[in-house]
Scaffold this motif. Structure first.
Motif, PDB file in Angstrom:
ATOM      1  N   GLY A 139       0.798  -1.216   0.000  1.00  0.00           N
ATOM      2  CA  GLY A 139       0.000   0.000   0.000  1.00  0.00           C
ATOM      3  C   GLY A 139       0.830   1.265   0.000  1.00  0.00           C
ATOM      4  O   GLY A 139       2.057   1.226  -0.107  1.00  0.00           O
ATOM      5  N   PRO A 140       0.156   2.402   0.118  1.00  0.00           N
ATOM      6  CA  PRO A 140       0.864   3.679   0.097  1.00  0.00           C
ATOM      7  C   PRO A 140       1.771   3.826   1.316  1.00  0.00           C
ATOM      8  O   PRO A 140       1.637   3.068   2.284  1.00  0.00           O
ATOM      9  N   LYS A 141       2.677   4.772   1.266  1.00  0.00           N
ATOM     10  CA  LYS A 141       3.526   5.072   2.424  1.00  0.00           C
ATOM     11  C   LYS A 141       2.603   5.466   3.577  1.00  0.00           C
ATOM     12  O   LYS A 141       1.512   5.999   3.360  1.00  0.00           O
ATOM     13  N   ASP A 142       3.040   5.226   4.795  1.00  0.00           N
ATOM     14  CA  ASP A 142       2.228   5.525   5.976  1.00  0.00           C
ATOM     15  C   ASP A 142       1.671   6.945   5.948  1.00  0.00           C
ATOM     16  O   ASP A 142       0.499   7.167   6.256  1.00  0.00           O
ATOM     17  N   ASP A 143       2.490   7.902   5.556  1.00  0.00           N
ATOM     18  CA  ASP A 143       2.059   9.299   5.537  1.00  0.00           C
ATOM     19  C   ASP A 143       0.922   9.534   4.548  1.00  0.00           C
ATOM     20  O   ASP A 143       0.148  10.475   4.697  1.00  0.00           O
ATOM     21  N   ASP A 144       0.850   8.695   3.524  1.00  0.00           N
ATOM     22  CA  ASP A 144      -0.181   8.882   2.495  1.00  0.00           C
ATOM     23  C   ASP A 144      -1.362   7.939   2.678  1.00  0.00           C
ATOM     24  O   ASP A 144      -2.211   7.827   1.798  1.00  0.00           O
TER      25      ASP A 144
ATOM     26  N   GLU B 217       2.403   4.715 -11.146  1.00  0.00           N
ATOM     27  CA  GLU B 217       1.950   3.397 -11.591  1.00  0.00           C
ATOM     28  C   GLU B 217       1.004   2.801 -10.542  1.00  0.00           C
ATOM     29  O   GLU B 217      -0.065   2.267 -10.868  1.00  0.00           O
ATOM     30  N   PHE B 218       1.396   2.932  -9.274  1.00  0.00           N
ATOM     31  CA  PHE B 218       0.586   2.390  -8.175  1.00  0.00           C
ATOM     32  C   PHE B 218      -0.854   2.900  -8.246  1.00  0.00           C
ATOM     33  O   PHE B 218      -1.811   2.139  -8.292  1.00  0.00           O
ATOM     34  N   TRP B 219      -1.006   4.254  -8.279  1.00  0.00           N
ATOM     35  CA  TRP B 219      -2.362   4.835  -8.264  1.00  0.00           C
ATOM     36  C   TRP B 219      -3.111   4.562  -9.560  1.00  0.00           C
ATOM     37  O   TRP B 219      -4.326   4.396  -9.552  1.00  0.00           O
ATOM     38  N   ASN B 220      -2.361   4.514 -10.649  1.00  0.00           N
ATOM     39  CA  ASN B 220      -2.984   4.252 -11.943  1.00  0.00           C
ATOM     40  C   ASN B 220      -3.628   2.864 -11.976  1.00  0.00           C
ATOM     41  O   ASN B 220      -4.755   2.694 -12.455  1.00  0.00           O
ATOM     42  N   VAL B 221      -2.907   1.881 -11.449  1.00  0.00           N
ATOM     43  CA  VAL B 221      -3.446   0.514 -11.424  1.00  0.00           C
ATOM     44  C   VAL B 221      -4.614   0.417 -10.450  1.00  0.00           C
ATOM     45  O   VAL B 221      -5.635  -0.209 -10.742  1.00  0.00           O
ATOM     46  N   VAL B 222      -4.491   1.087  -9.294  1.00  0.00           N
ATOM     47  CA  VAL B 222      -5.593   1.106  -8.313  1.00  0.00           C
ATOM     48  C   VAL B 222      -6.849   1.690  -8.952  1.00  0.00           C
ATOM     49  O   VAL B 222      -7.961   1.206  -8.732  1.00  0.00           O
TER      50      VAL B 222
END
Lengths: 320, 101
Positions: free
Chosen positions: A201-206, A268-273
């Motif tokens: 998943g995203p970094k803790d801050d995000d 890429e992460f958010w795009n696939v999500v």
């Protein structure tokens, strides 16, 4: 002494803080229930959709043993989906409602399954890295605050370890094989490494949901903690079989006692999500087709069981 | 709510599954599944919950037939047991020389 809304909340949080497991008929805040329904059902969907990339290679496994093992793994994933749907159903949502959410695109599943399995070596990479990352996430969930979810996770974890071992064994055999085989293994690792570490998943801050999830002890460790642990152990495993992690910034940090690693491609992460991964459409279509094309089976089973029941009743009357 | 949706959409009913892992032990709750009838429920339970020889006996019960105590009433429901400490062996003060008891 009448219980106020506030004292229900306090009593609930006291249980959480004292590691007392919450069970289906216990009072719980609406948001706790909603969050769990979302998380558990999406976890279940991930297992079922996860059967597709590996199911892809069952007919082309290189030996009978490998075919039997891969079949067993995919069967297990189906079972895991069931354990999780069962746990979610204790919270007041039905199976049909959850499937409707999946098929409409409303519910998500783990993004990792939106990547294609292009070669036999992908079976190795997926078992080793994807199941490996899942195990890292699932072991702490065995102590999650909601009883049915925790118990489902215990069952899943028992079965998951053979999944990772079979994947690693595939990679190991390929890496010690011919030049072509070794190259195929390295290529699979190159394609699956970054998506696997994105699984945390995203970094803790995000990460928007994390704080409340931790306070309710649904989540026991942070995304970054689990990701770091996974990288630390996996780098050593890769070294053992002579494969190279595709990260030029990977470096042991003596001071921290961990591996430093390169920046994840968050675009890429958010795009696939969001739904733009290589296989999102294909995966969803496969599940919609399975549901629609299987309708006659569901209806026939109900009709047959009704027929069986009537026949039994008639026999009872005739015998009397 | 669920029962009505059930009929309307022809959803298979929900069953709870209990497995006896080995002769001599109790049946333990293993989870739930959907099936059209009892025979199918048992076959599905075998397929899903005993892939690793975890069971010698399977019970299935439609979830609607499980009746449960109300956790909110736990305090008053179990209260009679709470102060009867004489049900525990440690309540009785007996000489140390006494054996086999």
């Amino acid at each position: 002494m009448p219980m106020t809304a506030q004292s229900f909340e306090q009593h609930f949080q006291d249980k959480i803080d004292n590691e007392i497991t919450i069970e289906p008929r216990d009072w719980m805040p609406d948001d706790y229930r909603k969050t769990l329904i979302r998380q558990i059902s999406q976890h279940a969907h991930s297992e079922i959709v996860g059967m597709l990339p590996e199911g892809n290679w069952i007919t082309r496994a290189p030996s009978l043993r490998r075919k039997a093992v891969l079949l067993a793994k995919v069967q297990d994933e189906g079972g895991h989906g069931l354990y999780l749907y069962s746990a979610a159903e204790t919270l007041g949502i039905t199976r049909d409602e959850m499937l409707a959410q999946l098929h409409s695109g409303k519910a998500k599943y783990s993004s990792i399954f939106n990547y294609p399995t292009l070669t036999w070596a992908d079976m190795g990479a997926v078992g080793w890295l994807v199941d490996g990352a899942a195990i890292m996430n699932q072991v702490p969930l065995c102590r999650t605050s909601y009883g049915p979810y925790a118990r489902a996770m215990v069952r899943v974890c028992k079965e998951e370890s053979f999944h990772q071992r079979q994947g690693f064994e595939i990679m190991m055999r390929l890496a010690e094989g011919t030049e072509v085989q070794k190259k195929m293994a390295q290529d699979a690792l190159n394609r699956w490494w970054w998506p696997s570490i994105m699984m945390f998943g995203p970094k803790d801050d995000d990460s928007a949901h994390s704080a409340q999830s931790m306070a309710w002890r649904i989540k026991r460790f942070s995304n970054d903690e689990l990701r770091q642990k996974f990288i630390d152990v996996t780098v050593e495993q890769a070294k053992l079989i002579g494969l190279t992690i595709p990260d030029p910034d990977l470096k042991w940090n003596e001071e921290k006692g961990h591996y430093d690693f390169g920046e994840i491609n968050w675009d890429e992460f958010w795009n696939v999500v969001k739904g733009n991964g290589p296989c999102n459409k294909e995966r969803l279509t496969a599940r919609q087709n399975a549901w629609n094309n299987g309708a006659w089976v569901r209806e026939a089973a109900l009709a047959y069981s009704e027929k069986r029941k009537q026949r039994a009743e008639k026999q009872a009357v005739d015998a009397a | 709510m669920s029962a009505q949706n059930n009929k309307a959409q022809n959803e298979w009913p929900l069953w709870e599954v209990f497995i006896r892992s080995k002769a001599g032990l109790d049946h333990k709750h293993a989870g739930s599944l959907h099936a059209a009838d009892a025979q199918m429920a048992i076959e599905n339970a075998r397929d899903v919950y005993t892939r690793r020889m975890e069971g010698v006996s399977i019970w299935v019960v439609e979830s609607k037939y499980i009746h449960a105590s109300n956790p909110d009433d736990a305090a008053s429901f179990y209260e009679p047991a709470n102060d009867k400490i004489y049900r525990h062996p440690t309540f009785y003060n007996l000489p140390d020389e006494l054996t086999h008891m």
